[in-house]
Every structure is written in C-alpha cells, then in structure tokens.
Design a protein around this motif. Structure first.
Motif: not given
Lengths: 243, 248
Positions: B10, B13, B27, B30-31, B149, B153
């Motif tokens: 997090s 993220l 998102i 971050a992924c 994640v 999100a």
C-alpha cells in the motif's frame, strides 16, 4: 430416521446439488448445518485459506459474533490454522487439556462456551484450500465414524468450491476461491440491506435471503447481488416466511 | 488480519498515486513495480452509461490490448468483471480459444494475462489487467501481492466516491471485503441514508476518519444498532457523479 440413513441422505442431496447449476456459498451453508445435525458438535464453520494470507470464513452455522470471532482469531493461532498448514486433521477432544498449544485461542474458546474443537482439511492433492471447523460445548472425541464423515463432508466442500472434478490448470483453483470469497462479500452487503430494511438481525436476514432464493430456484449469490445493486426491492425478500 | 506485505504494497501504491496524479495511473505503475509485469491497464466502467474506458495503461502493449478487448467486447477482462473473480492466463496462446474474438485481436506479444476485477462485493468499478511478454504462471506469493494491491485499489476507488475528507489512502489498514461487519454495515447504512452501497462505504469511512476510529469499530456500532449515519455530515457534498479518480 437412523443416523446412518440420515448421513446417506445428506450425501445423496449434496451429490444432487453438485450436478446441477448450484451456488457455492449456499451449498456450503447447507453443509455446515448438516455437520451440526449429523455429528456430535454444536457449531461448524468453513474457513478458506486466502491467497492474500490469513483465512476467511465462507460459511458458519451462526452469525453470532461469539462464533465468528473464534474463527477469525485463528488467523494467528489455533487448530484450524495448524490444520491448514499441515493438511491433516487436528482433533482436540479436550481443549482445556491442550491449552498450552494455543493459549489465547483455548482461553477465548472456553470463554465462549466451547470445550472441544476439530479441524478437518479441505484438500486437493497437495493443495490445502481451507478447513472445516467443528466446535463442541462438552469435551469429547469424535467417533471414528464421525471423523470419516466430517472428512467426506470437507471433500464435498472442496469439490463444490472448485466446481469441477478435474482441474486442468492450477490457476482455476485460485480463480474459484477468489470468486467464492467475493460472493460472500455480496451476501454480507445484502444481509445488511435486509437487516436495516426489516429491522431484523443478520441471522434472520440471511434466512430470508436464502429462503427467497430457494423458493424461486435462484442462485443465492445472484439474489444477493440483485438486492445489493438495487435491482430487487428488499421488502420483496422480507415478505413471506421463506424458511 | 496479519498482512504485513500488504502494508508495504500500500505504501508503493500511495507513492505511485501521488506521483502519477491519478489513481488509475498510480495503480498501473505500482503493479508494474510490485509484480514485475511488462504492462498494466485499468479499465473502468462509467457508472451512468455502462460503458468501458481505458483509464490508464502502462507498457508497450497495454493500450492495444485494452482497445482490442473493448472492440470485440469479450475476453478475460469482461469475464473477470461479470464473474466477480480473477481470470488468470499463464499462457494466452493456449487458453485464448475460450474467447475466439479476443484470440483474433490480442497482441501476439501478450503471452500471459491476469485480469482482476476492481470490486467490493456488488460494487464494481472495473478491471485491472496485468500482462507479461513471456508465458508463465504465478506462485501464491505473487498472486497474494496482486490481490492485496487490487483490494487496496478498490478500497481507494470507493473512498474516492463523493470525496470524503482526508487522505484517500488512509484506510488501507482495514479494507472492505475482509471483515463481514464492514460489508454488513455498508448495506445497513445504504438503507438508512437512501444511498448507493459505494456511497455508504465512503460515508462509513468518512465517519471513522472524522471520529478517529477504525472502520471496523464504526461498522460494529452500526451493525449493533448503536450508530446510525445521518444525512448532514458537513463535508458531504452529495456529489456522487464524479468519476472515482483522485488527484494527487
């Protein structure tokens, strides 16, 4: 009806469900209720090992927090967690005698009136999906027949969640588990809507929801989704004794 | 729940959302960092028109992949959304036959594809697609990270509804969908407020933030009938038509 007849009938009913288009959460709810009817236990629940870590309750014989909290507590320690970690049944006929293994869990269980606990794995080959948890209010071992029956019931739960007997891809297991977990969230949302609309408790709301779906041959999750997304008026689900 | 890795996820993220200036772009980036994928895309369903749009795409083939899926109106993303669970394709070539239209248009470079619905129960926002240019499945740890994640999100998307006060990422500690009482309370609050479920979640979160309580604690009060949200929170502007995107 003898116990053996009842047991046979339960498996026939569950097998019937498995060939039709069925709802996983509904099936598992039936299954935990049958555990209490068939075995020498007073409460039962199914916990899934979540890919995120920890466990989540998919079905429980009661919405009472005393039971749910006991399940949730096992995120950190307890027979269920051990069962999932090892893939083998953990049978604890007298929790007080084995309090040293899981001190916090044993104390909480005793405080909530439970004296025995049994956890049976839900397994697909080497993969452990979760565990069937059985609680008794008095100390006592499960008979050998009951241990076998509870393992058979846990196996039915496994097949139900996976919804197919041959798993072509390992990924299907994760897909089905996560879909089942989300179904449970949809049902919780619908229960909340029904409880607030009818001024009733969560247990009663769940009974109404299941009764309504069953009465109309609808899948429980679909009905819950209709309520939660505002397509189905909650008062329609609340009127009538769907039991 | 014991979710130490989720806290780190997090944080990543949070950092990316702030840097990207938009939640979908945050998102997606971050992924790519957390999951070592070659690309990521966020498809959102516009609530009013029931139409899809590509809210973010990161990676060489991401946009082409999503435009292909939207054109043929089928594929893993659509299935993940309608089924309410992930669709995990470790080998696209071997499995795309499930969707003939999709198989015909998916970029050949996309060899593994993982579609996750962005949802909290019946509240659905869209889909997160992650792809790799080499085939291969994920182990449990990587899948768990992806699920965490995705949950974060979805939680942030919900808290973006109606713009409650505070950091939209502040509630990553107790996510909706993990504790039954939170989802039950959202259902109850939606009836009491005459609002949608998404708004109910946002209002619960807003109340928890304003009263310095955890979301779970507030939810338990609501379920027990000790707390009833009313329609006069000062911060509430009643505007729920905004796309659930937060600016950093």
């Amino acid at each position: 009806m003898s116990r053996e007849t009842r047991l046979a009938e339960t498996f026939v009913n569950l097998a019937d469900t498995l060939v039709a288009d069925f709802d996983v959460v509904d099936l598992l709810q039936d299954l935990v209720e049958e555990c209490v009817a068939l075995l020498e236990v007073s409460a039962a629940g199914l916990l899934l090992a979540d890919e995120r870590g920890g466990t989540r309750v998919l079905a429980s014989t009661s919405e009472e927090t005393r039971l749910l909290e006991l399940f949730q507590l096992q995120v950190h320690q307890g027979p269920c967690l051990e069962c999932i970690a090892t893939g083998t049944a953990v049978l604890v006929p007298d929790l007080a005698a084995e309090a040293g293994r899981w001190p916090q869990f044993a104390a909480e269980a005793a405080q909530r009136g439970f004296a025995s606990v049994h956890a049976v794995p839900m397994r697909l080959r080497a993969y452990v999906l979760g565990a069937l948890n059985l609680f008794g209010t008095r100390p006592g071992a499960l008979s050998e027949a009951d241990v076998r029956s509870s393992q058979a019931l846990a196996d039915v739960a496994t097949i139900g969640i996976l919804q197919q007997r041959t798993i072509a891809r390992g990924e299907v297991v994760a897909e089905q588990l996560q879909t089942a977990l989300n179904s449970r969230v949809v049902i919780e949302q619908a229960k909340g809507i029904l409880a607030a609309t009818g001024g009733i408790g969560m247990d009663a709301a769940y009974r109404q929801l299941r009764g309504y779906a069953r009465n109309r041959n609808l899948r429980l999750t679909d009905t819950a989704r209709s309520v939660a997304s505002g397509v189905l008026n909650p008062t329609q689900v609340l009127t009538g004794p769907w039991r | 729940m014991a979710q130490q890795p989720a806290v780190q996820d997090s944080e990543v993220l949070r950092r990316h959302v702030a840097a990207a200036g938009s939640l979908p772009a945050g998102i997606a980036t971050a992924c790519v960092e957390l999951l070592f994928v070659d690309g990521a895309a966020v498809l959102l369903m516009a609530d009013t028109e029931r139409r899809w749009h590509v809210a973010a795409s990161v990676g060489r083939w991401a946009r082409e992949l999503e435009e292909a899926q939207l054109t043929v109106a089928e594929g893993p993303a659509a299935e993940a959304y309608s089924r309410g669970g992930p669709v995990l394709l470790s080998d696209v070539t071997a499995q795309a036959a499930r969707w003939p239209g999709f198989a015909a248009v998916v970029p050949a470079e996309v060899r593994a594809l993982f579609s996750f619905p962005l949802q909290v129960g019946a509240v659905q926002f869209g889909v997160l697609d992650l792809y790799c240019c080499t085939p291969g499945g994920w182990d449990g740890l990587r899948l768990g990270t992806a699920l965490n994640v995705v949950d974060c999100a979805a939680g942030v998307l919900i808290s973006g509804v109606g713009s409650p006060p505070g950091d939209p990422l502040c509630w990553l500690d107790d996510l909706p969908g993990h504790t039954p009482e939170i989802d039950q309370a959202a259902g109850m609050a939606s009836v009491q407020l005459g609002a949608s479920l998404a708004v109910a979640y946002a209002r619960l979160r807003g109340f928890a933030f304003a009263s310095s309580q955890s979301l779970v604690a507030v939810a338990r009060e609501v379920v027990a009938g000790h707390l009833r949200l009313v329609d006069d929170d000062p911060w509430w502007d009643g505007d729920v038509g905004q796309p659930p995107i937060r600016r950093g």
